[in-house]
Write a protein that holds these residues in place. Structure first.
Motif, PDB file in Angstrom:
ATOM      1  N   THR A 286      -2.029   0.329 -20.841  1.00 13.39           N
ATOM      2  CA  THR A 286      -2.897  -0.807 -21.121  1.00 13.39           C
ATOM      3  C   THR A 286      -3.152  -0.864 -22.620  1.00 13.39           C
ATOM      4  O   THR A 286      -2.811   0.054 -23.368  1.00 13.39           O
ATOM      5  N   GLU A 287      -3.785  -1.938 -23.076  1.00 12.44           N
ATOM      6  CA  GLU A 287      -4.126  -2.032 -24.488  1.00 12.44           C
ATOM      7  C   GLU A 287      -5.106  -0.944 -24.892  1.00 12.44           C
ATOM      8  O   GLU A 287      -5.149  -0.537 -26.050  1.00 12.44           O
ATOM      9  N   ALA A 288      -5.907  -0.460 -23.944  1.00 12.32           N
ATOM     10  CA  ALA A 288      -6.873   0.587 -24.239  1.00 12.32           C
ATOM     11  C   ALA A 288      -6.251   1.970 -24.210  1.00 12.32           C
ATOM     12  O   ALA A 288      -6.878   2.942 -24.616  1.00 12.32           O
ATOM     13  N   GLY A 289      -5.008   2.085 -23.738  1.00  8.59           N
ATOM     14  CA  GLY A 289      -4.361   3.381 -23.605  1.00  8.59           C
ATOM     15  C   GLY A 289      -3.837   3.563 -22.193  1.00  8.59           C
ATOM     16  O   GLY A 289      -3.822   2.633 -21.381  1.00  8.59           O
ATOM     17  N   LEU A 290      -3.438   4.773 -21.892  1.00 15.01           N
ATOM     18  CA  LEU A 290      -2.862   5.069 -20.584  1.00 15.01           C
ATOM     19  C   LEU A 290      -3.968   5.329 -19.567  1.00 15.01           C
ATOM     20  O   LEU A 290      -4.765   6.255 -19.722  1.00 15.01           O
ATOM     21  N   LEU A 291      -4.024   4.506 -18.522  1.00 16.24           N
ATOM     22  CA  LEU A 291      -4.981   4.677 -17.440  1.00 16.24           C
ATOM     23  C   LEU A 291      -4.228   5.003 -16.159  1.00 16.24           C
ATOM     24  O   LEU A 291      -3.036   4.741 -16.043  1.00 16.24           O
ATOM     25  N   VAL A 292      -4.951   5.572 -15.191  1.00 20.00           N
ATOM     26  CA  VAL A 292      -4.330   5.923 -13.913  1.00 20.00           C
ATOM     27  C   VAL A 292      -5.118   5.269 -12.777  1.00 20.00           C
ATOM     28  O   VAL A 292      -5.979   5.905 -12.153  1.00 20.00           O
ATOM     29  N   PRO A 293      -4.875   3.977 -12.510  1.00 19.90           N
ATOM     30  CA  PRO A 293      -5.491   3.359 -11.340  1.00 19.90           C
ATOM     31  C   PRO A 293      -4.925   3.982 -10.069  1.00 19.90           C
ATOM     32  O   PRO A 293      -3.823   4.545 -10.076  1.00 19.90           O
ATOM     33  N   VAL A 294      -5.669   3.869  -8.978  1.00 20.36           N
ATOM     34  CA  VAL A 294      -5.341   4.618  -7.766  1.00 20.36           C
ATOM     35  C   VAL A 294      -5.138   3.678  -6.582  1.00 20.36           C
ATOM     36  O   VAL A 294      -5.955   2.791  -6.327  1.00 20.36           O
ATOM     37  N   VAL A 295      -4.027   3.888  -5.871  1.00 22.15           N
ATOM     38  CA  VAL A 295      -3.799   3.223  -4.587  1.00 22.15           C
ATOM     39  C   VAL A 295      -4.310   4.183  -3.516  1.00 22.15           C
ATOM     40  O   VAL A 295      -3.677   5.192  -3.209  1.00 22.15           O
ATOM     41  N   HIS A 296      -5.472   3.879  -2.980  1.00 22.85           N
ATOM     42  CA  HIS A 296      -6.096   4.760  -2.004  1.00 22.85           C
ATOM     43  C   HIS A 296      -5.460   4.597  -0.623  1.00 22.85           C
ATOM     44  O   HIS A 296      -5.024   3.512  -0.248  1.00 22.85           O
ATOM     45  N   HIS A 297      -5.401   5.700   0.106  1.00 27.21           N
ATOM     46  CA  HIS A 297      -4.864   5.732   1.475  1.00 27.21           C
ATOM     47  C   HIS A 297      -3.482   5.097   1.533  1.00 27.21           C
ATOM     48  O   HIS A 297      -3.192   4.246   2.382  1.00 27.21           O
ATOM     49  N   ALA A 298      -2.622   5.535   0.637  1.00 29.44           N
ATOM     50  CA  ALA A 298      -1.264   4.994   0.590  1.00 29.44           C
ATOM     51  C   ALA A 298      -0.493   5.265   1.867  1.00 29.44           C
ATOM     52  O   ALA A 298       0.468   4.549   2.193  1.00 29.44           O
ATOM     53  N   GLN A 299      -0.895   6.300   2.618  1.00 28.75           N
ATOM     54  CA  GLN A 299      -0.192   6.639   3.863  1.00 28.75           C
ATOM     55  C   GLN A 299      -0.360   5.562   4.926  1.00 28.75           C
ATOM     56  O   GLN A 299       0.424   5.513   5.889  1.00 28.75           O
ATOM     57  N   ASP A 300      -1.327   4.674   4.749  1.00 25.66           N
ATOM     58  CA  ASP A 300      -1.576   3.632   5.747  1.00 25.66           C
ATOM     59  C   ASP A 300      -0.914   2.296   5.388  1.00 25.66           C
ATOM     60  O   ASP A 300      -1.051   1.329   6.140  1.00 25.66           O
ATOM     61  N   LEU A 301      -0.212   2.245   4.275  1.00 25.67           N
ATOM     62  CA  LEU A 301       0.312   0.974   3.780  1.00 25.67           C
ATOM     63  C   LEU A 301       1.820   0.853   3.996  1.00 25.67           C
ATOM     64  O   LEU A 301       2.554   1.829   3.831  1.00 25.67           O
ATOM     65  N   ASP A 302       2.272  -0.362   4.346  1.00 33.63           N
ATOM     66  CA  ASP A 302       3.713  -0.605   4.390  1.00 33.63           C
ATOM     67  C   ASP A 302       4.188  -0.990   2.993  1.00 33.63           C
ATOM     68  O   ASP A 302       3.408  -0.979   2.025  1.00 33.63           O
ATOM     69  N   LEU A 303       5.456  -1.345   2.853  1.00 34.57           N
ATOM     70  CA  LEU A 303       6.006  -1.631   1.532  1.00 34.57           C
ATOM     71  C   LEU A 303       5.270  -2.772   0.833  1.00 34.57           C
ATOM     72  O   LEU A 303       4.925  -2.681  -0.349  1.00 34.57           O
ATOM     73  N   TRP A 304       5.026  -3.856   1.560  1.00 35.03           N
ATOM     74  CA  TRP A 304       4.406  -5.023   0.943  1.00 35.03           C
ATOM     75  C   TRP A 304       2.923  -4.786   0.656  1.00 35.03           C
ATOM     76  O   TRP A 304       2.419  -5.231  -0.359  1.00 35.03           O
ATOM     77  N   GLU A 305       2.256  -4.083   1.541  1.00 36.35           N
ATOM     78  CA  GLU A 305       0.863  -3.724   1.277  1.00 36.35           C
ATOM     79  C   GLU A 305       0.769  -2.800   0.071  1.00 36.35           C
ATOM     80  O   GLU A 305      -0.148  -2.923  -0.751  1.00 36.35           O
ATOM     81  N   SER A 306       1.726  -1.879  -0.042  1.00 38.23           N
ATOM     82  CA  SER A 306       1.759  -0.995  -1.211  1.00 38.23           C
ATOM     83  C   SER A 306       1.973  -1.802  -2.481  1.00 38.23           C
ATOM     84  O   SER A 306       1.307  -1.566  -3.507  1.00 38.23           O
ATOM     85  N   ALA A 307       2.907  -2.759  -2.429  1.00 44.20           N
ATOM     86  CA  ALA A 307       3.188  -3.589  -3.601  1.00 44.20           C
ATOM     87  C   ALA A 307       1.968  -4.412  -3.995  1.00 44.20           C
ATOM     88  O   ALA A 307       1.649  -4.549  -5.184  1.00 44.20           O
ATOM     89  N   THR A 308       1.274  -4.958  -3.005  1.00 46.19           N
ATOM     90  CA  THR A 308       0.089  -5.772  -3.279  1.00 46.19           C
ATOM     91  C   THR A 308      -1.015  -4.948  -3.905  1.00 46.19           C
ATOM     92  O   THR A 308      -1.637  -5.349  -4.896  1.00 46.19           O
ATOM     93  N   GLU A 309      -1.277  -3.786  -3.330  1.00 49.89           N
ATOM     94  CA  GLU A 309      -2.346  -2.933  -3.854  1.00 49.89           C
ATOM     95  C   GLU A 309      -1.971  -2.366  -5.221  1.00 49.89           C
ATOM     96  O   GLU A 309      -2.824  -2.259  -6.111  1.00 49.89           O
ATOM     97  N   LEU A 310      -0.713  -2.033  -5.401  1.00 45.83           N
ATOM     98  CA  LEU A 310      -0.235  -1.557  -6.695  1.00 45.83           C
ATOM     99  C   LEU A 310      -0.454  -2.619  -7.766  1.00 45.83           C
ATOM    100  O   LEU A 310      -0.954  -2.326  -8.864  1.00 45.83           O
ATOM    101  N   ALA A 311      -0.084  -3.856  -7.461  1.00 43.86           N
ATOM    102  CA  ALA A 311      -0.264  -4.948  -8.421  1.00 43.86           C
ATOM    103  C   ALA A 311      -1.739  -5.171  -8.723  1.00 43.86           C
ATOM    104  O   ALA A 311      -2.108  -5.422  -9.877  1.00 43.86           O
ATOM    105  N   ARG A 312      -2.585  -5.057  -7.699  1.00 48.10           N
ATOM    106  CA  ARG A 312      -4.021  -5.295  -7.893  1.00 48.10           C
ATOM    107  C   ARG A 312      -4.638  -4.273  -8.837  1.00 48.10           C
ATOM    108  O   ARG A 312      -5.320  -4.633  -9.803  1.00 48.10           O
ATOM    109  N   VAL A 313      -4.410  -2.990  -8.563  1.00 47.49           N
ATOM    110  CA  VAL A 313      -5.068  -1.968  -9.376  1.00 47.49           C
ATOM    111  C   VAL A 313      -4.473  -1.901 -10.785  1.00 47.49           C
ATOM    112  O   VAL A 313      -5.191  -1.641 -11.754  1.00 47.49           O
TER     113      VAL A 313
END
Length: 417
Positions: A286-313
């Motif tokens: 990011t412009e502020a530096g390297l951040l580590v947003p988190v996709v919580h409970h990734a074990q419950d997500l399919d590919l598209w849900e993972s992609a959506t949550e990844l894009a959001r965070v």
């Protein structure tokens, strides 16, 4: 006349000190109630401190980059009446990405708008706006001095900014941090390491000081998973997939056999804390530096849900709208530089985790298969592990498991028995 003293607020969560990352006022400024005074940072969050009173700024209690204890004096304000030592002003909502200067401030959650009657502002008056409004104005190139505010005391709201964006006066955009000014042979420029950059430096130092890293690199043939990705992306009614959701899925599946890697190591207590849920950290520039947003409970997500949550965070981290929850709680991290990923890297573990999976650049090159030379999409995985609790064989087996899942992508979707 009296003096009103505002102190550093107790932001909670056991925080004893904060870093002062931006001032929005100067001595001699006339301020109004609820006007933002300063931004302070704790961990990876920024909080705006507003004024509970109207008056004139007499003195500032600290300098940009200074660490200040909770309860210490932040600012002195001259007010009508007797004045008092204020219990710390109530902080504005938490946000991400600290302010590098007064004119480029950190975003926070939007403040509720007041009445719709626009408050006039004299040309010499400074515009009153929350950090998130200031950041959006900077991104849009809108001069806030030209935007009438409809909030309390003329505070500019997001709605005011939206209404002015189309025809508002434009201001020159400052150079990006990467565009350093040229220095002469005898010049030296001192750049304070403050705010988010200081937090990142401390985090990296903590990881390298405490964790004996070792890195394992393996080559992966991603031809089949790329073919599957292209086929799935041909369906126009679904979100477009990158390689990362497949890698996220591979990590989740591989951890079923290597649960000791989905863990935190408390080296003070000598305890490895395994986690049942997979909370995937995604290293994001990011412009502020390297951040580590988190996709919580990734074990419950399919590919598209993972992609959506990844894009959001990831977008939340880049825009400064990520919440504290979005930036905390990861149990294992993935890091990728995309096309800049190079051949090999040595990623630094996100302390107190015990493993990080690094993605290098994908290239088309000749490979021997069945006695013939064929073109295949190849990519390296460079992964680092905490050697105190992860043996080399375990690390190698884990990466080989990732390799098998990516090279035979049908196995990504086989449920555990």
């Amino acid at each position: 006349m009296g003096i009103h003293v505002i102190k550093i607020p107790d932001i909670g969560e056991g925080i004893a000190e904060v870093e002062l990352v931006a001032w929005h006022v100067e001595p001699g400024d006339d301020i109004v109630e609820d006007q933002g005074l300063a931004d302070v940072m704790t961990d990876k969050a920024t909080v705006e401190i507003p004024s509970p009173v109207r008056g004139k700024v007499l003195a500032l209690g600290g300098e940009i980059g200074q660490l200040m204890a909770v309860g210490s004096e932040l600012i002195r304000i001259e007010v009508e009446g007797a004045g008092k030592a204020s219990e710390a002003a109530k902080p504005a909502p938490v946000a991400v990405a600290p302010s590098p200067s007064r004119s480029s401030v950190s975003p926070s959650q939007p403040s509720p708008a007041g009445g719709r009657s626009e408050a006039p502002r004299a040309p010499e008056d400074k515009p009153i706006a929350s950090p998130s409004v200031r950041r959006r104005a900077w991104e849009l190139g809108v001069d806030l001095a030209q935007v009438p505010g409809s909030g309390t005391a003329g505070r500019i709201t997001h709605a005011d900014l939206d209404g002015a964006a189309a025809g508002a006066a434009r201001i020159p955009q400052p150079k990006r941090a990467s565009a350093m000014k040229s220095l002469g042979p005898g010049d030296i420029e001192n750049i304070p390491v403050i705010g988010m950059r200081r937090k990142i430096a401390q985090k990296m130092q903590e990881s390298k000081r405490h964790i004996p890293h070792f890195t394992y690199v393996e080559e992966v043939d991603v031809t089949e998973v790329e073919a599957l990705r292209a086929r799935l992306n041909a369906k126009k009614d679904r979100q477009r997939l990158t390689l990362l959701p497949f890698l996220m899925r591979a990590v989740v599946v591989a951890l079923r056999d290597f649960p000791q890697l989905n863990a935190h190591f408390d080296d003070t207590a000598g305890v490895l804390k395994r986690h049942g849920a997979v909370h995937l950290g995604i290293a994001t520039q990011t412009e502020a530096g390297l951040l580590v947003p988190v996709v919580h409970h990734a074990q419950d997500l399919d590919l598209w849900e993972s992609a959506t949550e990844l894009a959001r965070v990831a977008e939340g981290a880049r825009s400064g709208k990520a919440t504290r929850e979005d930036l905390s709680g990861s149990t294992i991290t993935i890091t990728s530089l995309g096309a800049l990923g190079g051949i090999v890297s040595t990623p630094i573990i996100n302390h107190p985790e015990v493993a990080i999976v690094g993605v290098n650049r994908m290239v088309l090159r000749p490979v021997m298969r069945g006695g013939a030379v064929v073109a295949r999409q190849m990519m390296n995985l460079s992964s680092s592990f905490d050697h105190r609790v992860v043996d080399g064989q375990v690390a190698a087996e884990f990466v080989q498991a990732l390799r098998g899942l990516l090279e035979y992508p049908a196995t990504l979707f086989i449920d555990a028995g």
